[in-house]
Design an enzyme around this catalytic site. Structure first.
Site, PDB file in Angstrom:
ATOM      1  N   GLY A  65      11.927   6.017  -3.745  1.00  0.00           N
ATOM      2  CA  GLY A  65      12.322   7.068  -2.815  1.00  0.00           C
ATOM      3  C   GLY A  65      12.170   8.431  -3.457  1.00  0.00           C
TER       4      GLY A  65
ATOM      5  N   GLY B 140      13.298  12.346  -4.609  1.00  0.00           N
ATOM      6  CA  GLY B 140      14.498  12.943  -5.166  1.00  0.00           C
ATOM      7  C   GLY B 140      14.833  12.444  -6.558  1.00  0.00           C
TER       8      GLY B 140
ATOM      9  CB  CYS C  66       9.842   4.260  -8.338  1.00  0.00           C
ATOM     10  SG  CYS C  66       9.206   5.933  -8.628  1.00  0.00           S
TER      11      CYS C  66
ATOM     12  CB  SER D 187       7.555  14.483 -11.049  1.00  0.00           C
ATOM     13  OG  SER D 187       8.726  14.451 -10.270  1.00  0.00           O
ATOM     14  CG  LEU D 188      12.250  13.286 -11.799  1.00  0.00           C
ATOM     15  CD1 LEU D 188      13.518  13.070 -10.986  1.00  0.00           C
ATOM     16  CD2 LEU D 188      12.311  14.616 -12.551  1.00  0.00           C
TER      17      LEU D 188
ATOM     18  CG  HIS E 103       5.321   2.789  -6.564  1.00  0.00           C
ATOM     19  ND1 HIS E 103       5.881   2.983  -5.323  1.00  0.00           N
ATOM     20  CD2 HIS E 103       5.875   3.717  -7.386  1.00  0.00           C
ATOM     21  CE1 HIS E 103       6.731   4.001  -5.379  1.00  0.00           C
ATOM     22  NE2 HIS E 103       6.735   4.467  -6.617  1.00  0.00           N
TER      23      HIS E 103
ATOM     24  CD  GLU F 118       5.376  -0.238  -3.856  1.00  0.00           C
ATOM     25  OE1 GLU F 118       5.550   0.976  -3.683  1.00  0.00           O
ATOM     26  OE2 GLU F 118       5.746  -0.839  -4.886  1.00  0.00           O
TER      27      GLU F 118
END
Length: 750
Positions: free
Chosen positions: A63, A65, A94, A144-145, A188, A190
């Site tokens: 997701g 954030g 993730c 990005s984190l 990921h 998937e």
């Protein structure tokens, strides 16, 4: 996993646009499992915790954030601290990995170089979830984190990593909790470009979960009434019984005459049907270049049924002999249309003809945004426009041109319409005999063009990248509007909207072009992008063809040069993100039967090279055929707005874009197309297009005033933009936007 009964797996969705891809992968790994998907804020954790013992395992999906923000992760942060009596195995992806890590002492950091839609080699020791998985397997990253577990090694163990060299160094790609049945990956599994070992990792997790259940001798709570009442709605894949069944009526033949010898273009046929003789409503869906094939022309009359709807209204307007406001208090626009269409599904025509009759029109961007439960930032009650957000007309009489065979099909849904069919056939014969060429006339005016502000757009690109660096999105399709004023009918037909469309078709021929006059709205489109098409049942197939990656043609730009540019990590990443998003949308409607038939193919157009992917899906064999009549319409609702025009994850990206853009997009970024009475449909994305509304509304106290700009000028609106990624160069993004924009501006002969 507890296998005493059918495994039940709960998937937690953090408002991502890849969740259904992950669900499909889980079912591929465990075909006998039953899946349930809920949002991360759907149930308070106190309530959710009472249902955890019903499940064999939990999957925490990705997701947007940060795991540090409660609104981003919802109940997820609490899952890692549940009491032992309700503990179940959990697998995170993730954001799931990041949440697991920070809740047990890890430090969250930003990557120096963001990895959005990038493929990396994953190194590991072959243990736990990576058992029997080849080392250096390839996987797609969207982050990005990342986490640093230096201070969390008492509880966490690294299982996999990626070596980013000088960019980011060693980055954690897989974790396990040392004392609890928790595992997670940063990448990921998937994604369409993650190799086949993605399913192996899920299978290994299921095997580890089974061992854990056996070692603890715990059992799940049997499914009961409480779970049914609260969670049965979340079962996936799930297709309800058809809501709107047709009566068992005898099929009626579509009245059809096929003419095969005239060799007429779509513009010649449109003019034979009177497109330039009046200002009445007119529709043309025009395949002006390959790979488009069919052109559809609707012959409308004053009693043609029209449906118009403004986003958020509690009613729609049905017009035929008069305007009637239809209440939507107990339903919604999409459901009402689905029910209404069942009254027209008793016709059967030539299966070779894609359109027998049905609804044609547009659905704009703002209605699609409303479907995402996002507010319309640039609209309030005082600024509501006259033009509807959905504008559709029911076409009973049509002419369909097959550009491959030259056949022209004249069709009517009316029971006894032989006279009209004969009149049209004679008109087309006369047109072919006269051999009119239907060339456009050069405009005799100097348009007033207001382009977007260059420095402002570049600054917005940089701001968009800040959102990407912070993990709020993977890709943002940033757009801006150009306004062009031209004198109204200053020299008769040569400045009409039809002449403008013909010039647009000449300078930028496109496979999914369109010319629509519907009420106060006129659209001239040279779109190269098919959004969604769906064939008639039975054996129904749904196809989406996103475009991401554009290179302007020129003397120095050969196919090989275009291929070199479009095969860059940036361009491939743009396309990959939208492919994964579309796979998610399609999985959400048809279930598991989704395939990426083409990935990043390069197609040649008149002025551009474009990178195109093709994703297809089919309903399961258990889906009733009568439900399939509405399947394509449901897919249209569930997949709007087009992911190629928003970015991913879709909802968060749309919210960000409303802050970055100054105006509504209106028709631009919406879709135009048809829904056929046989259950087929074809919709293109409204890009490389211009539109105008003849009426505008201005606030005046508590009332609304309608103005027509003194009947002196037409103001056309052109949207253009591009997908912003972490690898984007802001100046290059401005230049690419202008290339797309000027392919339409040239039609105004500046």
């Amino acid at each position: 996993m507890d296998t005493s009964t059918q495994p039940r797996i709960l998937v937690i969705d953090s408002y991502d646009s890849f969740t259904f891809n992950l669900a499909a992968l889980v079912l591929k790994a465990t075909p006998n499992a039953k899946l349930y998907i809920i949002k991360n804020d759907e149930l308070p954790f106190d309530e959710l915790s009472t249902f955890l013992p019903y499940f064999s395992a939990v999957i925490v999906g990705p997701g947007p954030g940060s795991p540090l923000y409660p609104n981003d992760v919802g109940v997820v942060k609490h899952l890692w601290h549940v009491a032992s009596d309700i503990l179940v195995p959990i697998f995170g992806v993730c954001l799931g990995l990041q949440s697991l890590a920070v809740e047990h002492g890890a430090t969250l950091k930003r990557l120096n170089v963001v990895k959005h839609g990038q493929v990396s080699a994953i190194s590991h020791h072959g243990a736990e979830i990576f058992e029997d998985v080849p080392n250096n397997c390839l996987a797609v990253r969207y982050h990005s984190l990342h986490v640093d577990i230096t201070n969390a090694t008492a509880k966490l163990e690294e299982l996999a990593w990626s070596d980013d060299g000088m960019e980011n160094g060693r980055v954690v790609m897989g974790l396990r909790h040392k004392f609890k049945p928790f595992w997670a990956v940063q990448y990921h599994p998937e994604s369409v470009c993650t190799d086949s070992n993605g399913v192996s990792v899920i299978q290994n997790f299921c095997r580890l979960a089974t061992r854990w259940w056996a070692s603890t001798k715990k059992t799940r709570i049997p499914w009961d009434r409480a779970a049914t009442e609260k969670l049965n709605h979340a079962a996936w894949p799930h297709r309800s019984t058809p809501r709107h069944l047709s009566y068992n009526v005898q099929k009626l033949p579509v009245c059809t005459r096929i003419i095969s010898h005239l060799n007429l273009s779509s513009t010649q046929v449109a003019e034979a049907l009177g497109v330039n003789e009046s200002r009445d409503d007119f529709i043309l869906l025009d395949s002006a270049s390959s790979p488009g094939r069919y052109c559809i022309i609707g012959s409308l009359h004053k009693h043609s049924q029209r449906i118009s709807y403004h986003a958020g209204d509690s009613y729609l307007v049905h017009s035929q002999f008069c305007d009637s406001a239809i209440s939507l208090e107990s339903t919604d626009f999409w459901t009402w249309m689905s029910r209404f269409m069942t009254f027209f599904d008793h016709w059967v025509g030539d299966p070779r003809i894609p359109f027998w009759g049905g609804f044609v029109g547009y659905i704009n961007y703002e209605l699609a945004v409303k479907e995402l439960q996002c507010g319309l930032k640039h609209r309030d009650a005082e600024s509501k426009q006259v033009a509807p957000d959905a504008n559709l007309v029911f076409v009973e009489r049509s002419v369909v041109i097959d550009n491959h065979t030259g056949n022209i099909s004249i069709q009517s849904l009316s029971f006894d319409d032989d006279k009209w069919i004969e009149e049209v056939a004679c008109a087309l014969e006369r047109t072919a005999t006269v051999k009119t060429h239907s060339m456009s006339r050069k405009a005799k005016y100097s348009p007033e063009i207001q382009y977007p502000d260059r420095e402002l757009y570049i600054s917005r690109v940089k701001l968009a990248q800040e959102y990407l660096f912070a993990g709020e999105s993977y890709e943002l399709c940033l757009t801006a509007r150009t306004h062009i004023k031209v004198p109204k009918d200053i020299d008769g037909a040569s400045s009409s909207s039809w002449e403008l469309y013909k010039r647009l078709k000449e300078v930028n021929p496109a496979p999914y072009a369109a010319y629509l006059r519907l009420g106060s709205t006129t659209l001239a489109s040279s779109s190269p992008e098919r959004f969604l098409s769906y064939s008639r049942p039975p054996n129904q197939k749904l196809q989406l063809r996103p475009i991401k990656g554009t290179v302007r043609k020129g003397a120095d730009v050969t196919f090989q040069e275009a291929e070199r540019i479009l095969r860059s990590p940036k361009e491939i990443g743009e396309n990959l993100m939208i492919v994964d998003l579309i796979r998610h949308d399609l999985h959400g409607v048809v279930g598991q039967n989704v395939e990426c038939e083409e990935f990043c193919s390069i197609e040649e157009y008149e002025t551009l090279w474009q990178m195109v992917s093709v994703i297809e899906g089919e309903p399961s064999s258990s889906t009733p055929e009568k439900s399939n009549m509405q399947l394509g319409w449901e897919m249209l609702q569930r997949s709007l707005p087009p992911g190629s025009m928003t970015g991913a994850p879709k909802k968060r990206s749309v919210q960000i874009l409303q802050d970055l853009e100054d105006d509504e997009r209106d028709l631009y970024s919406g879709v135009v197309g048809y829904w056929d009475v046989g259950g087929a449909g074809d919709w293109s994305v409204v890009i490389r297009s211009c539109f105008k509304h003849d009426e505008r509304v201005f606030p005046a106290g508590d009332s609304m005033l309608t103005a027509k700009d003194g009947n002196q000028f037409d103001e056309w609106v052109l949207g253009s933009g591009g997908a912003i990624t972490a690898l984007s160069d802001p100046v290059a993004e401005w230049e690419e936007m202008m290339v797309k924009l000027k392919s339409v501006v040239r039609a105004f002969n500046p």
